[in-house]
Design a protein around this motif. Structure first.
Motif, PDB file in Angstrom:
ATOM      1  N   ALA A  41       0.823  -1.210   0.000  1.00 40.62           N
ATOM      2  CA  ALA A  41       0.000   0.000   0.000  1.00 40.62           C
ATOM      3  C   ALA A  41       0.855   1.258   0.000  1.00 40.62           C
ATOM      4  CB  ALA A  41      -0.921  -0.004   1.217  1.00 40.62           C
ATOM      5  N   ALA A  42       2.023   1.198   0.660  1.00 39.45           N
ATOM      6  CA  ALA A  42       2.892   2.372   0.738  1.00 39.45           C
ATOM      7  C   ALA A  42       3.438   2.791  -0.617  1.00 39.45           C
ATOM      8  CB  ALA A  42       4.051   2.096   1.699  1.00 39.45           C
ATOM      9  N   VAL A  43       3.524   1.842  -1.540  1.00 35.62           N
ATOM     10  CA  VAL A  43       4.065   2.158  -2.869  1.00 35.62           C
ATOM     11  C   VAL A  43       3.032   1.825  -3.953  1.00 35.62           C
ATOM     12  CG1 VAL A  43       6.460   1.899  -2.174  1.00 35.62           C
ATOM     13  CG2 VAL A  43       5.215  -0.108  -2.970  1.00 35.62           C
ATOM     14  N   ALA A  44       1.756   1.992  -3.611  1.00 39.95           N
ATOM     15  CA  ALA A  44       0.682   1.649  -4.544  1.00 39.95           C
ATOM     16  C   ALA A  44       0.754   2.454  -5.833  1.00 39.95           C
ATOM     17  CB  ALA A  44      -0.670   1.852  -3.868  1.00 39.95           C
ATOM     18  N   ASN A  45       1.357   3.645  -5.762  1.00 37.40           N
ATOM     19  CA  ASN A  45       1.443   4.489  -6.967  1.00 37.40           C
ATOM     20  C   ASN A  45       2.657   4.162  -7.835  1.00 37.40           C
ATOM     21  OD1 ASN A  45       3.320   5.419  -5.114  1.00 37.40           O
ATOM     22  ND2 ASN A  45       3.071   7.574  -5.672  1.00 37.40           N
ATOM     23  N   ARG A  46       3.436   3.169  -7.443  1.00 42.37           N
ATOM     24  CA  ARG A  46       4.606   2.790  -8.245  1.00 42.37           C
ATOM     25  C   ARG A  46       4.253   1.604  -9.140  1.00 42.37           C
ATOM     26  NH1 ARG A  46       9.449   2.885  -3.674  1.00 42.37           N
ATOM     27  NH2 ARG A  46       8.990   4.984  -2.868  1.00 42.37           N
ATOM     28  N   ASP A  47       4.459   1.775 -10.418  1.00 39.78           N
ATOM     29  CA  ASP A  47       4.187   0.686 -11.355  1.00 39.78           C
ATOM     30  C   ASP A  47       5.442  -0.163 -11.534  1.00 39.78           C
ATOM     31  OD1 ASP A  47       5.879   2.190 -12.967  1.00 39.78           O
ATOM     32  OD2 ASP A  47       4.242   2.982 -14.207  1.00 39.78           O
ATOM     33  N   SER A  48       5.376  -1.113 -12.434  1.00 40.42           N
ATOM     34  CA  SER A  48       6.489  -2.038 -12.641  1.00 40.42           C
ATOM     35  C   SER A  48       7.741  -1.315 -13.113  1.00 40.42           C
ATOM     36  CB  SER A  48       6.094  -3.117 -13.655  1.00 40.42           C
ATOM     37  OG  SER A  48       5.714  -2.532 -14.888  1.00 40.42           O
ATOM     38  N   ILE A  49       7.559  -0.232 -13.863  1.00 40.34           N
ATOM     39  CA  ILE A  49       8.725   0.538 -14.325  1.00 40.34           C
ATOM     40  C   ILE A  49       9.406   1.214 -13.140  1.00 40.34           C
ATOM     41  CG2 ILE A  49       9.483   2.478 -15.744  1.00 40.34           C
ATOM     42  CD1 ILE A  49       7.194   1.799 -17.664  1.00 40.34           C
ATOM     43  N   ALA A  50       8.619   1.830 -12.257  1.00 42.76           N
ATOM     44  CA  ALA A  50       9.182   2.514 -11.088  1.00 42.76           C
ATOM     45  C   ALA A  50       9.877   1.539 -10.149  1.00 42.76           C
ATOM     46  CB  ALA A  50       8.088   3.260 -10.340  1.00 42.76           C
ATOM     47  N   LEU A  51       9.410   0.280 -10.137  1.00 42.36           N
ATOM     48  CA  LEU A  51       9.992  -0.725  -9.241  1.00 42.36           C
ATOM     49  C   LEU A  51      11.080  -1.558  -9.910  1.00 42.36           C
ATOM     50  CD1 LEU A  51       6.721  -2.023  -7.541  1.00 42.36           C
ATOM     51  CD2 LEU A  51       8.517  -0.694  -6.430  1.00 42.36           C
ATOM     52  N   SER A  52      11.326  -1.310 -11.176  1.00 47.77           N
ATOM     53  CA  SER A  52      12.230  -2.185 -11.931  1.00 47.77           C
ATOM     54  C   SER A  52      13.654  -2.173 -11.406  1.00 47.77           C
ATOM     55  CB  SER A  52      12.218  -1.800 -13.418  1.00 47.77           C
ATOM     56  OG  SER A  52      12.680  -0.464 -13.591  1.00 47.77           O
ATOM     57  N   ALA A  53      14.078  -1.066 -10.807  1.00 51.96           N
ATOM     58  CA  ALA A  53      15.439  -0.979 -10.284  1.00 51.96           C
ATOM     59  C   ALA A  53      15.539  -1.415  -8.827  1.00 51.96           C
ATOM     60  CB  ALA A  53      15.976   0.451 -10.439  1.00 51.96           C
ATOM     61  N   SER A  54      14.411  -1.801  -8.233  1.00 54.78           N
ATOM     62  CA  SER A  54      14.407  -2.231  -6.841  1.00 54.78           C
ATOM     63  C   SER A  54      14.955  -3.646  -6.716  1.00 54.78           C
ATOM     64  CB  SER A  54      12.977  -2.188  -6.280  1.00 54.78           C
ATOM     65  OG  SER A  54      12.456  -0.888  -6.313  1.00 54.78           O
ATOM     66  N   ASP A  55      15.300  -4.025  -5.474  1.00 53.37           N
ATOM     67  CA  ASP A  55      15.738  -5.404  -5.218  1.00 53.37           C
ATOM     68  C   ASP A  55      14.666  -6.392  -5.644  1.00 53.37           C
ATOM     69  OD1 ASP A  55      18.079  -4.549  -4.033  1.00 53.37           O
ATOM     70  OD2 ASP A  55      17.306  -4.689  -1.989  1.00 53.37           O
ATOM     71  N   GLU A  56      15.098  -7.532  -6.153  1.00 60.20           N
ATOM     72  CA  GLU A  56      14.148  -8.590  -6.498  1.00 60.20           C
ATOM     73  C   GLU A  56      13.355  -9.019  -5.276  1.00 60.20           C
ATOM     74  OE1 GLU A  56      14.105 -13.145  -8.360  1.00 60.20           O
ATOM     75  OE2 GLU A  56      15.962 -11.968  -8.328  1.00 60.20           O
ATOM     76  N   ASP A  57      14.016  -9.110  -4.107  1.00 57.25           N
ATOM     77  CA  ASP A  57      13.315  -9.510  -2.892  1.00 57.25           C
ATOM     78  C   ASP A  57      12.250  -8.482  -2.511  1.00 57.25           C
ATOM     79  OD1 ASP A  57      14.717 -11.945  -2.341  1.00 57.25           O
ATOM     80  OD2 ASP A  57      16.433 -10.744  -1.715  1.00 57.25           O
ATOM     81  N   TYR A  58      12.542  -7.201  -2.736  1.00 59.98           N
ATOM     82  CA  TYR A  58      11.561  -6.166  -2.439  1.00 59.98           C
ATOM     83  C   TYR A  58      10.358  -6.276  -3.365  1.00 59.98           C
ATOM     84  CZ  TYR A  58       9.515  -1.557  -1.623  1.00 59.98           C
ATOM     85  OH  TYR A  58       8.656  -0.533  -1.319  1.00 59.98           O
ATOM     86  N   ARG A  59      10.624  -6.482  -4.640  1.00 63.55           N
ATOM     87  CA  ARG A  59       9.519  -6.644  -5.589  1.00 63.55           C
ATOM     88  C   ARG A  59       8.672  -7.869  -5.222  1.00 63.55           C
ATOM     89  NH1 ARG A  59      13.699  -5.644  -9.379  1.00 63.55           N
ATOM     90  NH2 ARG A  59      13.561  -7.794 -10.151  1.00 63.55           N
ATOM     91  N   ASP A  60       9.311  -8.899  -4.701  1.00 60.45           N
ATOM     92  CA  ASP A  60       8.585 -10.100  -4.278  1.00 60.45           C
ATOM     93  C   ASP A  60       7.664  -9.792  -3.097  1.00 60.45           C
ATOM     94  OD1 ASP A  60       8.122 -13.026  -4.294  1.00 60.45           O
ATOM     95  OD2 ASP A  60       9.170 -12.965  -2.378  1.00 60.45           O
ATOM     96  N   VAL A  61       8.155  -9.013  -2.132  1.00 58.12           N
ATOM     97  CA  VAL A  61       7.324  -8.617  -0.994  1.00 58.12           C
ATOM     98  C   VAL A  61       6.126  -7.799  -1.466  1.00 58.12           C
ATOM     99  CG1 VAL A  61       7.258  -7.106   1.039  1.00 58.12           C
ATOM    100  CG2 VAL A  61       9.122  -8.747   0.767  1.00 58.12           C
TER     101      VAL A  61
END
Length: 481
Positions: free
Chosen positions: A331-351
């Motif tokens: 919910a904290a990053v609900a406004n972030r799409d897959s592009i915005a999250l693409s540079a994040s850790d894989e484990d973070y994207r999994d969470v």
């Protein structure tokens, strides 16, 4: 890295406690400017080895130190922390300073407001020296992120500092000033403080306001802001300064300011419950041994020890914490799409993906179970005054890893299973602290967690101060050589 006793030399001022610094200013033995220069030098050395600084604020710190030096010289110091350096975790806003929060998409974000804790610190004369490392959104119990890289432990640079307040704890342990502000959603103050051999205190939920700057508001119903320090007295002083009511934070408690007694005393008349495993957790044998020795010390100080007094369901992680914590992260990053999250850790994207898959019913059912856990602690504190456990089930593991999935030959959850004592306390909102209680065979620190009833931080500090006197830890410091 070796365990050493302190010796005279470079950066001695940076290693002093806040109470010692204030006494030194008062007596004229040194000035805030001299201290800040020493702290900056220590931060540069530690950062080169352990990677603890995200954004330095050294020039601002020097200017503030000059003002504090002039004020002390005129006999008019401004505030209870006048001229005392403090670091701020990068999830907490400092106006005009980037707040990356470990997130690649925040690289250009600069807040224009101070968090309430920063306002309180500056009002009392504290000097912010830098923003310290954290993982993205504080989602894991290390401080590694795509923004700042891997944060390492000053006791052994091949090991993690823990997290997510890992830069804060490592800097304090390494002698880069006495005070740090951390945050704790599932153990993020206590875990790195345990791994780095310092004091970390998670106050009662709502005692320290989080508004207006805590980005993003991950772990919304779980996250606490609190102090990290080398000594119990310093942790108490910092908590006194930052605890306040703030209507901008809906969870903020209207509690009057308090002063805490930290003069070490015996613990006669205090009934302390112990649990080495909460009835289900797998714990490293060396951590068990250190915990048992610490319990014996508390008994020798006069406390009545009630062993094995807390036992909980082994499925709490899956049925209570994850549906709540992962949903709040998503919910904290609900406004972030897959592009915005693409540079994040894989484990973070999994969470985040798991959080988005929980339903509203899953979240509410977990909240009902959470209420049951809170009721269990209410019952527990009808029988004992405080509870002690190991802080973490292991000592610091390999730097760069998410966690461990094996303890003593048993499989545990790699993300949170090796820290079974921290996140249940976040679910209840109880205050808890970690203090050093020993070392493993590799010279890595082990922590003792002290939990008390809601708003009884004073009892935690009383127990911690007594233990600190009986088993002093300030004499031991990591060597970065």
């Amino acid at each position: 890295m070796a365990r050493t006793a302190p010796t005279a030399g470079v950066h001695d001022l940076a290693k002093l406690s806040a109470t010692d610094l204030l006494e030194g200013y008062r007596s004229g033995r040194f000035t805030p400017r001299e201290v800040i220069e020493d702290v900056i030098a220590a931060l540069k050395v530690t950062h080169a080895v352990c990677n603890v600084v995200v954004t330095p604020t050294y020039e601002q710190a020097r200017a503030a130190a000059d003002r504090a030096t002039e004020a002390w010289g005129a006999g008019q110091p401004q505030g209870r922390l006048a001229g005392v350096p403090v670091t701020i975790k990068d999830l907490v806003f400092v106006a005009g300073v980037p707040a990356l929060g470990g997130a690649p998409c925040n690289r250009r974000f600069v807040p224009d407001a101070n968090a309430a804790v920063v306002v309180a610190l500056q009002a009392e004369g504290a000097i912010v020296t830098c923003k310290t490392t954290t993982c993205e959104s504080g989602y894991k119990l290390t401080a590694d992120s795509p923004v700042s890289g891997i944060t390492r432990n000053p006791w052994d640079k091949t090991r993690t500092s823990g997290g997510s307040s890992g830069g804060a704890a490592a800097a304090v342990a390494a002698g880069c000033g006495p005070l740090a502000i951390g945050t704790d959603g599932v153990g993020s103050i206590r875990v790195p403080s345990s791994f780095c051999g310092v004091v970390g205190l998670k106050p009662t939920f709502g005692l320290v306001p989080r508004s207006p700057g805590f980005s993003p508001p991950s772990w919304a119903s779980l996250a606490h802001t609190g102090p990290i320090a080398r000594t119990v007295a310093d942790a108490a002083l910092l908590l006194e300064v930052i605890a306040a009511h703030d209507l901008r934070d809906v969870a903020s408690l209207p509690v009057a300011s308090r002063r805490f007694k930290v003069a070490p005393d015996r613990l006669d008349g205090i009934k302390i419950g112990t649990s080495v495993d909460f009835g289900y957790a797998v714990v490293d044998p060396q951590v068990r041994d250190a915990f048992e020795a610490a319990s014996e010390t508390l008994a020798a100080l006069g406390a009545e020890i009630v062993p094995d007094c807390a036992r909980f369901a082994p499925d709490m992680l899956e049925r209570i914490l994850k549906p709540i914590a992962y949903t709040e992260q998503a919910a904290a990053v609900a406004n972030r799409d897959s592009i915005a999250l693409s540079a994040s850790d894989e484990d973070y994207r999994d969470v985040i993906a798991k959080g988005r898959n929980y339903s509203g019913i899953d979240y509410v059912e977990a909240s009902y179970r959470r209420a049951g856990l809170r009721a269990s602690f209410l019952e527990l504190f009808g029988k004992v005054d405080a509870l002690v456990t190991p802080t973490v089930a292991v000592t610091a593991f390999r730097a760069g890893a998410l966690g461990v999935d094996q303890i003593a030959g048993c499989t545990v959850d790699r993300h949170l299973g090796w820290s079974p004592f921290s996140w249940p306390i976040n679910l209840t909102g109880l205050p808890a602290a970690t203090i050093p209680c020993g070392f493993d065979d590799s010279g890595l620190p082990i922590g003792l967690q002290i939990v008390a009833p809601w708003l009884d931080e004073g009892l935690i500090l009383r127990i911690a101060a007594a233990f600190e006197r009986a088993r002093p830890w300030v004499q031991f410091r990591p060597s970065l050589s």
